[in-house]
Motif scaffolding. Sequence first.
Motif, short mmCIF file in Angstrom:
data_model
loop_
_atom_site.label_atom_id
_atom_site.label_comp_id
_atom_site.label_asym_id
_atom_site.label_seq_id
_atom_site.Cartn_x
_atom_site.Cartn_y
_atom_site.Cartn_z
N LEU A 49 -20.12 10.79 7.99
CA LEU A 49 -19.98 11.84 9.00
C LEU A 49 -18.59 12.45 8.86
N TYR A 50 -18.55 13.75 8.57
CA TYR A 50 -17.28 14.42 8.30
C TYR A 50 -17.05 15.54 9.32
N GLY A 51 -15.92 15.50 10.01
CA GLY A 51 -15.60 16.51 11.01
C GLY A 51 -15.14 17.80 10.37
N LYS A 52 -15.97 18.84 10.46
CA LYS A 52 -15.62 20.12 9.84
C LYS A 52 -14.78 20.98 10.77
N LEU A 53 -14.80 20.69 12.09
CA LEU A 53 -13.95 21.40 13.04
C LEU A 53 -12.55 20.79 13.00
N ARG A 54 -11.54 21.65 12.84
CA ARG A 54 -10.15 21.20 12.72
C ARG A 54 -10.03 20.05 11.71
N PRO A 55 -10.34 20.30 10.46
CA PRO A 55 -10.35 19.23 9.47
C PRO A 55 -9.00 18.57 9.26
N TYR A 56 -7.91 19.22 9.72
CA TYR A 56 -6.59 18.59 9.61
C TYR A 56 -6.51 17.30 10.43
N LEU A 57 -7.47 17.09 11.35
CA LEU A 57 -7.51 15.84 12.12
C LEU A 57 -7.98 14.67 11.28
N ASP A 58 -8.50 14.94 10.08
CA ASP A 58 -8.86 13.90 9.11
C ASP A 58 -9.88 12.91 9.68
N LYS A 59 -11.02 13.43 10.11
CA LYS A 59 -12.06 12.60 10.71
C LYS A 59 -13.25 12.49 9.77
N ALA A 60 -13.47 11.28 9.26
CA ALA A 60 -14.61 11.00 8.38
C ALA A 60 -14.95 9.53 8.53
N ALA A 61 -16.22 9.21 8.73
CA ALA A 61 -16.61 7.82 8.97
C ALA A 61 -17.93 7.50 8.30
N LEU A 62 -18.12 6.22 8.02
CA LEU A 62 -19.34 5.73 7.40
C LEU A 62 -20.25 5.16 8.49
N ALA A 63 -21.43 5.75 8.65
CA ALA A 63 -22.35 5.29 9.70
C ALA A 63 -22.93 3.93 9.35
N HIS A 89 -10.83 10.86 2.96
CA HIS A 89 -9.52 10.82 3.62
C HIS A 89 -8.37 11.06 2.66
N THR A 90 -8.66 11.28 1.39
CA THR A 90 -7.59 11.51 0.41
C THR A 90 -7.09 12.95 0.52
N ASP A 91 -5.91 13.18 -0.04
CA ASP A 91 -5.35 14.53 -0.05
C ASP A 91 -6.21 15.50 -0.86
N PHE A 92 -6.96 14.98 -1.83
CA PHE A 92 -7.82 15.85 -2.64
C PHE A 92 -8.80 16.62 -1.75
N VAL A 93 -9.40 15.90 -0.78
CA VAL A 93 -10.37 16.52 0.12
C VAL A 93 -9.67 17.16 1.31
N LEU A 94 -8.70 16.46 1.89
CA LEU A 94 -8.03 16.94 3.10
C LEU A 94 -7.38 18.30 2.87
N HIS A 95 -6.59 18.43 1.80
CA HIS A 95 -5.90 19.69 1.55
C HIS A 95 -6.87 20.82 1.25
N HIS A 96 -7.94 20.51 0.54
CA HIS A 96 -8.95 21.53 0.24
C HIS A 96 -9.62 21.98 1.53
N ALA A 97 -9.96 21.04 2.40
CA ALA A 97 -10.64 21.38 3.66
C ALA A 97 -9.75 22.27 4.52
N ILE A 98 -8.48 21.92 4.63
CA ILE A 98 -7.55 22.72 5.44
C ILE A 98 -7.41 24.12 4.86
N ALA A 99 -7.34 24.21 3.53
CA ALA A 99 -7.16 25.51 2.87
C ALA A 99 -8.38 26.41 3.01
N THR A 100 -9.54 25.83 3.29
CA THR A 100 -10.77 26.63 3.35
C THR A 100 -11.29 26.82 4.77
N THR A 101 -10.45 26.56 5.77
CA THR A 101 -10.88 26.77 7.16
C THR A 101 -10.88 28.25 7.49
N THR A 102 -11.77 28.62 8.39
CA THR A 102 -11.82 29.98 8.92
C THR A 102 -11.88 29.91 10.43
#
Length: 444
Positions: free
Chosen positions: A308-322, A351-364
């Motif tokens: 489960l990955y939080g797409k709203l405000r991804p800078y909050l770094d929310k991702a969990a395994l159900a 939770h790595t910078d590879f995904v986190l930085h990309h997610a933040i850069a692609t927010t609208t």
Amino acid sequence: MKIEAIPAEATRFKETELGPLPEEWRVVRLGDLWKQGILWIKNGFSQGDFNEQGSGVPHLRPFNVNEWGEISLPQIKYVAPPPDNSPYWVYKGDVIFNNTNSEDLVGKVAYFDREGKFVLSNHMTIVRVQDSKVLNGAWLAKWLLHLWYQGFTQTLARRHVNQASISLARLRSIPIPLPPLPEQRAIAYVLRTVQEAKEATDRVIAALRELKKSLMRHLFTYGPVPVDATDRVELKETEIGPLPAHWRVVRLGEVVELRKGTVSPAEVPEARYVGLEHIDSGEIRIRRFGKASDTRSAKAIFHAGDILYGKLRPYLDKAALAEWDGVCSTDILVLISTEAVDRTFAAYLMHTDFVLHHAIATTTGVNHPRTSWKSLSQATIPLPPLSEQREIARILRSVDEHIEAEERKKAALEALFKTLLHHLMMAKIRLPEEFVARFAEATP
């Protein structure tokens, strides 16, 4: 420290306005002690020219008193120092009382046991013991904390817009029991010992979290090798930095897929519901959840093993395994790991910078910034062989389990502190006489 408490049945009680108390305890009011010169009580001062750069002296505000009766300084601000003879200086041994705050936080209190020069804001009151042969300041702080936990202090507040306040007159009306001074000191000592154990656990948790951050950087750069063996890892330069030569670089969408499908909460009222508020930043385990019947509008469906990955405000770094089936907010992407990736490894990867930085850069969006699966799927990530993925996941999971164990210990200490605070202050349990006797002197 092991102390065998004395049960209440072994004590002779008398009825007081606070309820049954030991016969040798007196009940007085703060104002009585103030009139007798045993206490000095003074509000802080208003100072508008704050700075956060350390210019001047620390200015204590309600934010700096936590719910455990401790001084906390992460949001400290500084002001120009008042004159040396100003009454607004705070000294070691003072009791700090929040006289203005929100309705649920007004009356918070702390015992000031720090070195150095501090001044107090006008939203706080200094209660200073001037005759330590009658009253122990640490004990008084714990009694006022007990009243705050019980909700009594809040009943003294006058309500204003967005806040409540307690006047000096109402503060002085507070009743306090007065055990013999050695017992006051002994009670304060026992409670402080539990607090220190909790603080030590906090430090262990903080250290483990820092270790985990360092491990994440190490494991996703060199793989599951000891720190002192990194020079033996053959690296290659890639578009995302140096990586082991045998690792691949792929797009997230090549190894993780989006699960589609929504359901009305009315169709699955008993299903567990996960919102963004239930996912902790930087953690892969879901520890809280609600019920679908308490929500409205369509929800996304997820199954055990999904991410489960939080797409709203991804800078909050929310991702969990159900770990179980349920439904979740549509502000959460439900992702399925393919055969190319271990699901636990994939959860940590989010939770790595590879995904986190990309997610933040692609927010609208401005007010509610979101990324999308179309954008997120293009994140460039490292992909070790499955055996290394599983070992990386195992190492990180073992650290998480250690953190969880320390957090359970902290929760137990917090519960113990609250229980002891109530029982010792109301003499529902008594400390043994031989233990209390050690506190006949100010320094046992």
